[in-house]
Design an enzyme around this catalytic site. Structure first.
Site, PDB file in Angstrom:
ATOM      1  CG  HIS A 212      -3.389 -15.725  -8.410  1.00  0.00           C
ATOM      2  ND1 HIS A 212      -2.988 -16.862  -7.760  1.00  0.00           N
ATOM      3  CD2 HIS A 212      -3.899 -14.900  -7.439  1.00  0.00           C
ATOM      4  CE1 HIS A 212      -3.240 -16.755  -6.469  1.00  0.00           C
ATOM      5  NE2 HIS A 212      -3.811 -15.583  -6.247  1.00  0.00           N
ATOM      6  CG  HIS A 264       3.504 -17.278 -10.851  1.00  0.00           C
ATOM      7  ND1 HIS A 264       3.564 -18.639 -10.980  1.00  0.00           N
ATOM      8  CD2 HIS A 264       2.395 -17.012 -10.112  1.00  0.00           C
ATOM      9  CE1 HIS A 264       2.546 -19.186 -10.339  1.00  0.00           C
ATOM     10  NE2 HIS A 264       1.827 -18.219  -9.802  1.00  0.00           N
TER      11      HIS A 264
END
Length: 307
Positions: A212, A264
């Protein structure tokens, strides 16, 4: 009445030969361009479907992978629509604006040289834009986007870093292995015997770098640099700054969401940001170099003809 067809003149034969050579030359360029675009795309598909990420173990007391799994704030479809659709729309709008402006500028001539005045990106690079240049700009953006995805997926598979929610996705049975040895030191658990869904476990091993972040930053930096090269009129400065701030803000928020979603680690996001920004800068400067090379290959008569 003479039924024999008239023989072609030497000039007509030469014209046809030139057209045939031009078609072959442009056909080869199209084939090579498509191959360059399709090869990394196919590689991405293979990495996603057939290649298993590197198996990395963990320590039972590792708090960095003990977070709960949360839904994504920015879904994959929304990310792709924004990061592909918006930059392409901006490229098309500003390119069409530059091309159409050339027709308006054609009636104005420089007082000293007498040459037609060029505007927009054409004025910045001193070379007129054509519809073919519009396609080239879209192609370079898509190529950079595909390369970002390829580098990202390659890193994910090669490194196999565990996501912050790995233990939640894995659901290991701690009764089947020891977390410490006889001396009380933590053991490195390589095969915990996960009981979670196989798809979730596979995805939980693809933390580095953040996809992303790399994709959103690539789109944001590309738009910022592209607008910097195209918007040069004084009256458009506020609009340019506004349009540059929007993608930068959206990319920043997307990066932050990956940390807040427990998808993440912060270093994954930072690595994705560096990757996306690097490819964006390279792509934009390559695109500008392409247009400048076109300027050096055009004679004054050819440039005036395009205008």
């Amino acid at each position: 009445m003479d039924d024999h067809p008239k023989a072609s003149s030497p000039s007509q034969s030469s014209c046809r030969a030139n057209v045939a050579r031009a078609c072959r030359r442009h056909g080869c360029r199209v084939v090579v361009s498509l191959a360059v675009l399709l090869i990394p795309f196919v590689a991405i598909c293979v990495l996603n479907s057939s290649v298993h990420p590197t198996t990395r173990g963990f320590f039972c007391n590792d708090d960095s992978i003990s977070y709960p799994k949360k839904p994504n704030t920015v879904s994959d479809p929304v990310l792709l629509i924004i990061c592909i659709g918006c930059p392409l729309l901006i490229i098309i709008l500003f390119s069409v604006s530059s091309i159409m402006t050339l027709f308006n500028c054609n009636s104005h001539h420089d007082e000293r040289s007498g040459n037609p005045v060029m505007c927009g990106l054409s004025r910045r690079l001193d070379v007129p834009l054509t519809w073919n240049d519009l396609l080239c700009q879209c192609y370079w953006f898509i190529l950079g986007f595909v390369l970002v995805c390829f580098f990202t997926e390659t890193g994910k598979v090669a490194v196999g870093r565990l996501r912050p929610y790995f233990l939640d996705a894995c659901q290991p049975d701690y009764s089947k292995f020891n977390c410490t040895n006889e001396k009380g030191f933590p053991l490195y658990i390589l095969h915990p015997g996960c009981h979670g869904k196989s798809g979730d476990i596979h995805e939980a091993r693809l933390s580095w770098p953040s996809g992303h972040s790399s994709v959103s930053v690539y789109a944001g930096v590309f738009v910022m640099l592209y607008l910097e090269a195209t918007c040069i009129q004084k009256f458009s400065s506020p609009l340019k700054v506004f349009l540059q701030v929007i993608p930068a803000t959206l990319a920043f928020l997307c990066c932050l969401s990956r940390i807040s979603d427990n998808a993440h680690h912060w270093s994954d996001v930072l690595s994705g940001t560096i990757l996306g920004a690097s490819v964006a800068v390279t792509t934009v400067f390559t695109l500008l170099s392409f247009v400048r090379n076109k300027q050096s290959s055009l004679t004054t008569a050819e440039r005036n003809t395009l205008l």
